[in-house]
Design a protein around this motif. Structure first.
Motif, PDB file in Angstrom:
ATOM      1  N   VAL A 261       0.831  -1.211   0.000  1.00 58.65           N
ATOM      2  CA  VAL A 261       0.000   0.000   0.000  1.00 58.65           C
ATOM      3  C   VAL A 261       0.866   1.262   0.000  1.00 58.65           C
ATOM      4  CG1 VAL A 261      -1.680   1.354   1.314  1.00 58.65           C
ATOM      5  CG2 VAL A 261      -2.088  -1.080   0.912  1.00 58.65           C
ATOM      6  N   PRO A 262       1.894   1.376   0.858  1.00 57.43           N
ATOM      7  CA  PRO A 262       2.747   2.568   0.777  1.00 57.43           C
ATOM      8  C   PRO A 262       3.440   2.715  -0.585  1.00 57.43           C
ATOM      9  CG  PRO A 262       3.088   1.465   2.869  1.00 57.43           C
ATOM     10  CD  PRO A 262       2.230   0.555   2.036  1.00 57.43           C
ATOM     11  N   GLU A 263       3.856   1.607  -1.173  1.00 63.35           N
ATOM     12  CA  GLU A 263       4.487   1.666  -2.496  1.00 63.35           C
ATOM     13  C   GLU A 263       3.483   2.135  -3.549  1.00 63.35           C
ATOM     14  OE1 GLU A 263       7.345   1.558  -5.420  1.00 63.35           O
ATOM     15  OE2 GLU A 263       7.645   1.407  -3.259  1.00 63.35           O
ATOM     16  N   ALA A 264       2.252   1.627  -3.489  1.00 61.86           N
ATOM     17  CA  ALA A 264       1.206   2.051  -4.423  1.00 61.86           C
ATOM     18  C   ALA A 264       0.863   3.527  -4.222  1.00 61.86           C
ATOM     19  CB  ALA A 264      -0.040   1.180  -4.255  1.00 61.86           C
ATOM     20  N   GLN A 265       0.907   3.992  -2.971  1.00 57.46           N
ATOM     21  CA  GLN A 265       0.662   5.414  -2.700  1.00 57.46           C
ATOM     22  C   GLN A 265       1.763   6.283  -3.326  1.00 57.46           C
ATOM     23  OE1 GLN A 265       0.276   5.139   1.593  1.00 57.46           O
ATOM     24  NE2 GLN A 265      -1.910   5.589   1.452  1.00 57.46           N
ATOM     25  N   LYS A 266       3.001   5.833  -3.221  1.00 62.80           N
ATOM     26  CA  LYS A 266       4.106   6.572  -3.851  1.00 62.80           C
ATOM     27  C   LYS A 266       3.906   6.656  -5.356  1.00 62.80           C
ATOM     28  CE  LYS A 266       7.831   4.461  -2.585  1.00 62.80           C
ATOM     29  NZ  LYS A 266       9.167   3.989  -2.233  1.00 62.80           N
ATOM     30  N   LEU A 267       3.514   5.538  -5.964  1.00 64.48           N
ATOM     31  CA  LEU A 267       3.284   5.517  -7.409  1.00 64.48           C
ATOM     32  C   LEU A 267       2.127   6.440  -7.798  1.00 64.48           C
ATOM     33  CD1 LEU A 267       3.765   1.709  -8.028  1.00 64.48           C
ATOM     34  CD2 LEU A 267       5.200   3.540  -8.968  1.00 64.48           C
ATOM     35  N   ALA A 268       1.063   6.417  -7.004  1.00 60.76           N
ATOM     36  CA  ALA A 268      -0.075   7.300  -7.276  1.00 60.76           C
ATOM     37  C   ALA A 268       0.380   8.752  -7.238  1.00 60.76           C
ATOM     38  CB  ALA A 268      -1.201   7.049  -6.266  1.00 60.76           C
ATOM     39  N   TYR A 269       1.153   9.105  -6.260  1.00 58.47           N
ATOM     40  CA  TYR A 269       1.652  10.474  -6.137  1.00 58.47           C
ATOM     41  C   TYR A 269       2.559  10.823  -7.320  1.00 58.47           C
ATOM     42  CZ  TYR A 269       3.729  14.683  -4.266  1.00 58.47           C
ATOM     43  OH  TYR A 269       4.161  15.974  -4.116  1.00 58.47           O
ATOM     44  N   LYS A 270       3.466   9.915  -7.647  1.00 60.78           N
ATOM     45  CA  LYS A 270       4.415  10.135  -8.743  1.00 60.78           C
ATOM     46  C   LYS A 270       3.693  10.358 -10.073  1.00 60.78           C
ATOM     47  CE  LYS A 270       8.051   7.688 -11.263  1.00 60.78           C
ATOM     48  NZ  LYS A 270       8.800   6.440 -11.345  1.00 60.78           N
ATOM     49  N   PHE A 271       2.633   9.579 -10.331  1.00 57.92           N
ATOM     50  CA  PHE A 271       1.886   9.687 -11.584  1.00 57.92           C
ATOM     51  C   PHE A 271       0.766  10.728 -11.518  1.00 57.92           C
ATOM     52  CE2 PHE A 271       3.737   5.466 -12.324  1.00 57.92           C
ATOM     53  CZ  PHE A 271       4.033   5.519 -13.680  1.00 57.92           C
ATOM     54  N   GLY A 272       0.541  11.317 -10.347  1.00 52.66           N
ATOM     55  CA  GLY A 272      -0.558  12.269 -10.199  1.00 52.66           C
ATOM     56  C   GLY A 272      -1.913  11.599 -10.268  1.00 52.66           C
ATOM     57  N   ARG A 273      -1.998  10.399  -9.703  1.00 49.57           N
ATOM     58  CA  ARG A 273      -3.225   9.602  -9.775  1.00 49.57           C
ATOM     59  C   ARG A 273      -3.783   9.371  -8.375  1.00 49.57           C
ATOM     60  NH1 ARG A 273      -1.169   8.253 -14.616  1.00 49.57           N
ATOM     61  NH2 ARG A 273      -2.123   9.414 -16.221  1.00 49.57           N
ATOM     62  N   ASN A 274      -4.847   8.612  -8.280  1.00 46.43           N
ATOM     63  CA  ASN A 274      -5.562   8.411  -7.016  1.00 46.43           C
ATOM     64  C   ASN A 274      -5.582   6.946  -6.599  1.00 46.43           C
ATOM     65  OD1 ASN A 274      -6.764  11.214  -6.757  1.00 46.43           O
ATOM     66  ND2 ASN A 274      -7.422  10.619  -8.804  1.00 46.43           N
ATOM     67  N   LEU A 275      -5.424   6.716  -5.298  1.00 45.69           N
ATOM     68  CA  LEU A 275      -5.481   5.387  -4.714  1.00 45.69           C
ATOM     69  C   LEU A 275      -6.453   5.422  -3.539  1.00 45.69           C
ATOM     70  CD1 LEU A 275      -4.253   2.461  -4.444  1.00 45.69           C
ATOM     71  CD2 LEU A 275      -2.673   3.469  -2.785  1.00 45.69           C
ATOM     72  N   LEU A 276      -7.346   4.460  -3.495  1.00 45.25           N
ATOM     73  CA  LEU A 276      -8.279   4.318  -2.388  1.00 45.25           C
ATOM     74  C   LEU A 276      -8.135   2.907  -1.843  1.00 45.25           C
ATOM     75  CD1 LEU A 276     -10.626   5.504  -0.715  1.00 45.25           C
ATOM     76  CD2 LEU A 276     -12.178   4.685  -2.504  1.00 45.25           C
ATOM     77  N   VAL A 277      -7.892   2.778  -0.556  1.00 40.72           N
ATOM     78  CA  VAL A 277      -7.721   1.475   0.092  1.00 40.72           C
ATOM     79  C   VAL A 277      -8.879   1.280   1.065  1.00 40.72           C
ATOM     80  CG1 VAL A 277      -6.208   0.014   1.485  1.00 40.72           C
ATOM     81  CG2 VAL A 277      -5.216   1.685  -0.107  1.00 40.72           C
ATOM     82  N   LEU A 278      -9.615   0.180   0.874  1.00 36.05           N
ATOM     83  CA  LEU A 278     -10.783  -0.114   1.706  1.00 36.05           C
ATOM     84  C   LEU A 278     -10.709  -1.547   2.215  1.00 36.05           C
ATOM     85  CD1 LEU A 278     -13.436   1.610  -0.556  1.00 36.05           C
ATOM     86  CD2 LEU A 278     -12.614   2.426   1.656  1.00 36.05           C
ATOM     87  N   ALA A 279     -11.517  -1.827   3.230  1.00 34.59           N
ATOM     88  CA  ALA A 279     -11.477  -3.131   3.886  1.00 34.59           C
ATOM     89  C   ALA A 279     -12.007  -4.266   3.016  1.00 34.59           C
ATOM     90  CB  ALA A 279     -12.260  -3.081   5.202  1.00 34.59           C
ATOM     91  N   ASP A 280     -13.050  -3.999   2.209  1.00 33.66           N
ATOM     92  CA  ASP A 280     -13.661  -5.091   1.463  1.00 33.66           C
ATOM     93  C   ASP A 280     -14.308  -4.581   0.184  1.00 33.66           C
ATOM     94  OD1 ASP A 280     -15.867  -7.352   0.979  1.00 33.66           O
ATOM     95  OD2 ASP A 280     -14.305  -8.150   2.281  1.00 33.66           O
ATOM     96  N   LEU A 281     -14.519  -5.468  -0.753  1.00 34.58           N
ATOM     97  CA  LEU A 281     -15.131  -5.134  -2.027  1.00 34.58           C
ATOM     98  C   LEU A 281     -16.541  -4.592  -1.840  1.00 34.58           C
ATOM     99  CD1 LEU A 281     -15.039  -5.075  -5.097  1.00 34.58           C
ATOM    100  CD2 LEU A 281     -15.657  -7.502  -5.095  1.00 34.58           C
ATOM    101  N   SER A 282     -17.317  -5.210  -0.976  1.00 33.73           N
ATOM    102  CA  SER A 282     -18.690  -4.739  -0.755  1.00 33.73           C
ATOM    103  C   SER A 282     -18.693  -3.306  -0.203  1.00 33.73           C
ATOM    104  CB  SER A 282     -19.453  -5.685   0.168  1.00 33.73           C
ATOM    105  OG  SER A 282     -18.795  -5.819   1.401  1.00 33.73           O
ATOM    106  N   GLU A 283     -17.687  -2.969   0.599  1.00 33.35           N
ATOM    107  CA  GLU A 283     -17.563  -1.607   1.124  1.00 33.35           C
ATOM    108  C   GLU A 283     -17.283  -0.610  -0.008  1.00 33.35           C
ATOM    109  OE1 GLU A 283     -15.320   0.501   4.861  1.00 33.35           O
ATOM    110  OE2 GLU A 283     -14.122  -0.888   3.663  1.00 33.35           O
ATOM    111  N   ALA A 284     -16.423  -0.986  -0.952  1.00 28.63           N
ATOM    112  CA  ALA A 284     -16.119  -0.119  -2.095  1.00 28.63           C
ATOM    113  C   ALA A 284     -17.371   0.100  -2.943  1.00 28.63           C
ATOM    114  CB  ALA A 284     -14.997  -0.728  -2.941  1.00 28.63           C
ATOM    115  N   ILE A 285     -18.139  -0.961  -3.142  1.00 31.54           N
ATOM    116  CA  ILE A 285     -19.373  -0.853  -3.927  1.00 31.54           C
ATOM    117  C   ILE A 285     -20.374   0.043  -3.210  1.00 31.54           C
ATOM    118  CG2 ILE A 285     -21.370  -2.156  -4.773  1.00 31.54           C
ATOM    119  CD1 ILE A 285     -19.349  -4.502  -5.276  1.00 31.54           C
ATOM    120  N   GLU A 286     -20.510  -0.146  -1.912  1.00 28.13           N
ATOM    121  CA  GLU A 286     -21.444   0.666  -1.130  1.00 28.13           C
ATOM    122  C   GLU A 286     -21.030   2.144  -1.133  1.00 28.13           C
ATOM    123  OE1 GLU A 286     -22.548   1.203   3.545  1.00 28.13           O
ATOM    124  OE2 GLU A 286     -22.248  -0.851   2.825  1.00 28.13           O
TER     125      GLU A 286
END
Length: 167
Positions: A53-78
C-alpha cells in the motif's frame, strides 16, 4: 457522456484480496502507466498492506493519480456505488466478453457513473460470495490463468483500445 461512449475516468480498476506487496505495486504501476486515474485496493493483508500500500501510494503520487484502500469489495461498492461491477476472470471460468460488457455499460452510463473492473489478487481469484457482487467477464483471447498482473495489463490495454475506437 450519455449515449454510446465511455470515458477513462468512468473505468475504475479494483484489486481485491491480495497478500503480495510486489503484486500490488505491479498492478498500481500497470494501472497508472496505462493512463487510468484511479485504483481501488480492497482487502489488502500481510505484506500487501504493510509494504504494498505505501508503495502504491508513492506511485499514485508520482503519476498524479488516485489510490483508495478499503477493507472489502462490498464496502467499495457501497461507498462509490458504481453503475456496473465487472469481475474480470480468464475465459475458462465463463462470463461474456469484456468488450461486449463495456459496450453495453456505455449505453447505460450517465455523467459521473462508474464501472468497476474487479481483479482477484490471489489464486484462484474471487470467492463465490464475491462473484455475486457483479458480472463475470473475460478479456477476449485470455482463456487460461495467466496471473493477476498479466490479466490486469491485458484487460486495461483492451479497454484503452475500445476507448480509442469510440467516436
Amino acid at each position: 457522456m450519455e449515449g454510446d461512449s465511455l470515458e477513462k475516468n468512468s473505468i475504475i480498476p479494483v484489486l481485491h484480496n491480495t497478500q503480495s506487496s510486489q503484486r500490488l505495486a505491479e498492478v498500481a504501476r500497470t494501472v497508472y502507466g496505462l493512463g487510468f486515474n484511479y485504483l481501488i485496493v480492497t482487502k489488502a493483508v500481510g505484506s500487501a498492506a504493510q509494504v504494498g500500500v505505501p508503495e502504491a501510494q508513492k506511485l499514485a503520487y508520482k503519476f498524479g493519480r488516485n489510490l483508495l484502500v478499503l477493507a472489502d469489495l462490498s464496502e467499495a461498492i457501497e461507498l462509490l456505488q458504481p453503475r456496473k461491477v465487472l469481475l474480470v476472470m480468464p475465459g475458462k471460468y465463463g462470463g461474456r466478453g469484456l468488450h461486449e460488457a463495456l459496450a453495453e455499460a456505455a449505453k447505460e452510463l450517465r455523467e459521473g457513473d462508474k464501472v468497476f473492473l474487479v481483479f482477484g489478487g490471489v489464486e484462484p481469484g474471487l470467492s463465490q460470495r464475491e462473484l455475486k457482487l457483479g458480472e463475470m467477464v473475460s478479456p477476449e483471447g485470455v482463456e487460461e490463468d495467466i496471473g493477476t498482473v498479466a490479466l490486469v495489463a491485458i484487460s486495461l490495454y483492451r479497454v484503452n483500445e475500445l476507448l480509442r475506437r469510440q467516436p
